[in-house]
Write an enzyme that holds these catalytic residues in place. Structure first.
Site, short mmCIF file in Angstrom:
data_model
loop_
_atom_site.label_atom_id
_atom_site.label_comp_id
_atom_site.label_asym_id
_atom_site.label_seq_id
_atom_site.Cartn_x
_atom_site.Cartn_y
_atom_site.Cartn_z
N HIS A 225 15.17 21.15 7.04
CA HIS A 225 13.70 21.02 7.05
C HIS A 225 13.26 20.07 8.15
CE1 HIS A 225 13.93 22.92 3.17
NE2 HIS A 225 14.35 21.86 2.54
N ASP B 173 17.80 27.50 0.33
CA ASP B 173 17.29 26.27 -0.27
C ASP B 173 17.02 26.40 -1.77
OD1 ASP B 173 16.37 23.70 -0.54
OD2 ASP B 173 14.52 24.00 0.58
ZN ZN Z 1 17.00 21.35 0.09
#
Ligand code: ZN
Length: 453
Positions: free
Chosen positions: A268, A319
Site C-alpha cells: 500500500h 490483501d
Molecule cells: Zn495488508
C-alpha cells in the site's frame, strides 16, 4: 513431467508449439516448434503464473460482512474494528480451513504462490499457544494441502500507534516484542523442513504505527535475510500520524532510516509525494499493490505513471481477500489510474500493450517480493505456470500479442484451465485437485465460527 502448449509467453517472447520439461520444481528444457509426445499434458496457452504478494487469509471469511453502512461516516477504521471482533473468535482449525480455501481460490484464479502477511499469532485474549508458532504451522498446513508456493511472513506487531502506544484489547492476538517475535520466526523457519523447497519464511514489521524505529532496526538486523514486507502508507491518517510522531512521511522516513533494497516490499505505497515515488522506485523495493482491497477500503489510487517512469518494480496482492481474482486485480489497478487521470492506457511506458505491461510487471515484481526464482518461463526457473483457454469467447478473436489485453480487460478468471505451483499440477480443467474436500472443510469451519459469534 512435460507440458505441450499450442503457444506460450516465454522470456524470449511468444512461441508456438512449446514443449516444456520439468524436473521436480524447475523448468529444465524449453523446445519451441516441437511435437507433442505421448504422456505430455496438453494445454492451449501457457503463461508464467503470478505470485499474489499480499494476503491476510483469515479475512476472506469476513467478505461481505462489512458492506453495510453504519450511521455516521463509515471508514477504514470502522472496518478495522469489525475485523478485530471477528479475529477474537478464530480457532487454529478454522484458520487453517479458511487459508486452504483462500489458496485454492488463488490457484484457480491463476496465482502459483502467495505471500501470507500473518499477524494472528496467539490465543483469544493474547496468551501464546503452547507452541508459539502454532498458527504459522496452520498456514503452512493450508499451503501443503493446496500445494501453493508459500512465502510465509510472520508479522511483528507491538503497538497500537506511533509512539509505542500499548496494544488495544482487539489486538491482543497479534502482539509480540522483538525477542518473542524472533523465537516465533525461528520456529517457523524450522517448520520449513517439512515443506517443499520453494517455500520461504520472511518477516513483516507490520507498519511504522505498530513497530518503533528501534524495534524495526533490531528485527531487520536479526531476521532480515529474506523478504521484508511492511504496510507503508495506506491511509492519509496514517501518513499524518507518522509525520507527527517520527518527523517524516512514512516512505521518506523508511528510505532514510532503513537499508531498503530489492528484498523489501512496501505494501500500500498509496499516499506518496512525487519525490517519495521516485525515491522508492530507485530503491529497488517492490510496490505491493492491492487494487481491489484498496478500492474496497477507500484507500485511494497509487501514483502509477511516475513510479513506472522511474523504473519501479510492482506486484499485486489480494490483501483482505474480499474478492480473489487475478484479472480483477490487474484491471482495477489500471482503471483506478484512468478514473483519476481521465485518460486511457495509463500504465504503459511509451507505446505498447497495457495488459502485457501489467501482467509481466506483476509476474516479475511478485516473484521478487516473495523471493521466488520465477516470474517468467525460462530454463532454470521454478515451474510456476498457468494455462488459459484462448478459445474462450472472451479471447477467441484475439491474436497472441493481444491475449494479455484480453485476459486483463475482457476475461474472467475461469479462462484458467491448469495451474502449476513449482511444478505441482494443482488445477486441472479449471478445478483445484482437492476442491471438494477443501470447500467442505471451509463450510464446516464457517458454521462453527458463526455459531460462536
Ligand atoms: Zn495488508
Amino acid at each position: 513431467m512435460a507440458i505441450f502448449a499450442n503457444r506460450a509467453l516465454t522470456a524470449a517472447g511468444w512461441v508456438e508449439n512449446l514443449r516444456l520439461e520439468t524436473s521436480g520444481e524447475q523448468i529444465t528444457r524449453l523446445t519451441p516448434g516441437a511435437e507433442a509426445q505421448p504422456g505430455d499434458t496438453r494445454v492451449d496457452t501457457l503463461l508464467p503464473a503470478l505470485a499474489n504478494l499480499h494476503s491476510h487469509a483469515f479475512q476472506r471469511a469476513m467478505a461481505g460482512m462489512t458492506e453495510y453502512r453504519l450511521a455516521g461516516r463509515d471508514s477504514f477504521w470502522t472496518w478495522r474494528d469489525l475485523m478485530y471482533r471477528f479475529t477474537a473468535q478464530l480457532t487454529p482449525e478454522q484458520v487453517q480451513a479458511i487459508a486452504a480455501l483462500v489458496y485454492l481460490e488463488m490457484q484457480e484464479a491463476g496465482y502459483a504462490a502467495v505471500g501470507e502477511f500473518h499477524y494472528l499469532h496467539h490465543q483469544p485474549g493474547g496468551q501464546p499457544y503452547d507452541r508459539l508458532a502454532e498458527l504459522s504451522d496452520r498456514i503452512m498446513a493450508a499451503a501443503a494441502e493446496t500445494g501453493i508456493g508459500l512465502t510465509h511472513l510472520p508479522v511483528l506487531y507491538s503497538y497500537a500507534g506511533v509512539g509505542e502506544k500499548p496494544l488495544e484489547p482487539g489486538q491482543a492476538r497479534f502482539g509480540n516484542d522483538v525477542d518473542r517475535f524472533c523465537t516465533l520466526v525461528d520456529q517457523a523457519r524450522g517448520a520449513l523442513t517439512a515443506m517443499p523447497s520453494d517455500c520461504r519464511v520472511g518477516i513483516a514489521p507490520h507498519s511504522l504505527r505498530a513497530t518503533s524505529p528501534t524495534d524495526l532496526a533490531q528485527v531487520v538486523a536479526a531476521q532480515g535475510q529474506g523478504p521484508i514486507h511492511i504496510h507503508i502508507a495506506e491511509q492519509p491518517k496514517e501518513v499524518a500520524e507518522v509525520q507527527a510522531g517520527i518527523g517524516a512521511r512514512p516512505v521518506d522516513w523508511l528510505l532514510a532510516n532503513a537499508a531498503v533494497d530489492g528484498n523489501w516490499c512496501l505494501i500500500h505505497a498509496t499516499h506518496m509525494t512525487e519525490g517519495e515515488t521516485r525515491a522508492m522506485a530507485a530503491s529497488g523495493a517492490v510496490a505491493g499493490l492491492c487494487p481491489v482491497t484498496e478500492a474496497n477500503l477507500g484507500d485511494g489510487p497509487f501514483n502509477g505513471p511516475t513510479y513506472l517512469c522511474a523504473g519501479g518494480a510492482f506486484g499485486v496482492g489480494s490483501d483482505s481477500n474480499i474478492l480473489i481474482s487475478l484479472t480483477e486485480e490487474l484491471r482495477s489497478l489500471e482503471y483506478s489510474q484512468r478514473l483519476r487521470d481521465l485518460s486511457r492506457n495509463v500504465l504503459v511506458l511509451g507505446e505498447g500493450s497495457v495488459g502485457q505491461t501489467l501482467y509481466c510487471g506483476a509476474a516479475s515484481g511478485g516473484a521478487q517480493a516473495l523471493s521466488r526464482n520465477a516470474g517468467e518461463i525460462a530454463e532454470g526457473k521454478l515451474a510456476d505456470l498457468v494455462a488459459i483457454d484462448s478459445q474462450n469467447p472472451a479471447l477467441c478473436a484475439l491474436r497472441a500479442d493481444q491475449l494479455l489485453d484480453g485476459l486483463v480487460f475482457a476475461a474472467k478468471d475461469h479462462v484458467v484451465t491448469d495451474l502449476w505451483s513449482a511444478g505441482r499440477h494443482q488445477v486441472k480443467d479449471g478445478r483445484h485437485v482437492n476442491r471438494d474436500r477443501i470447500i467442505a472443510n471451509y463450510q464446516s469451519a464457517i458454521a462453527g465460527l458463526l455459531s460462536g459469534l
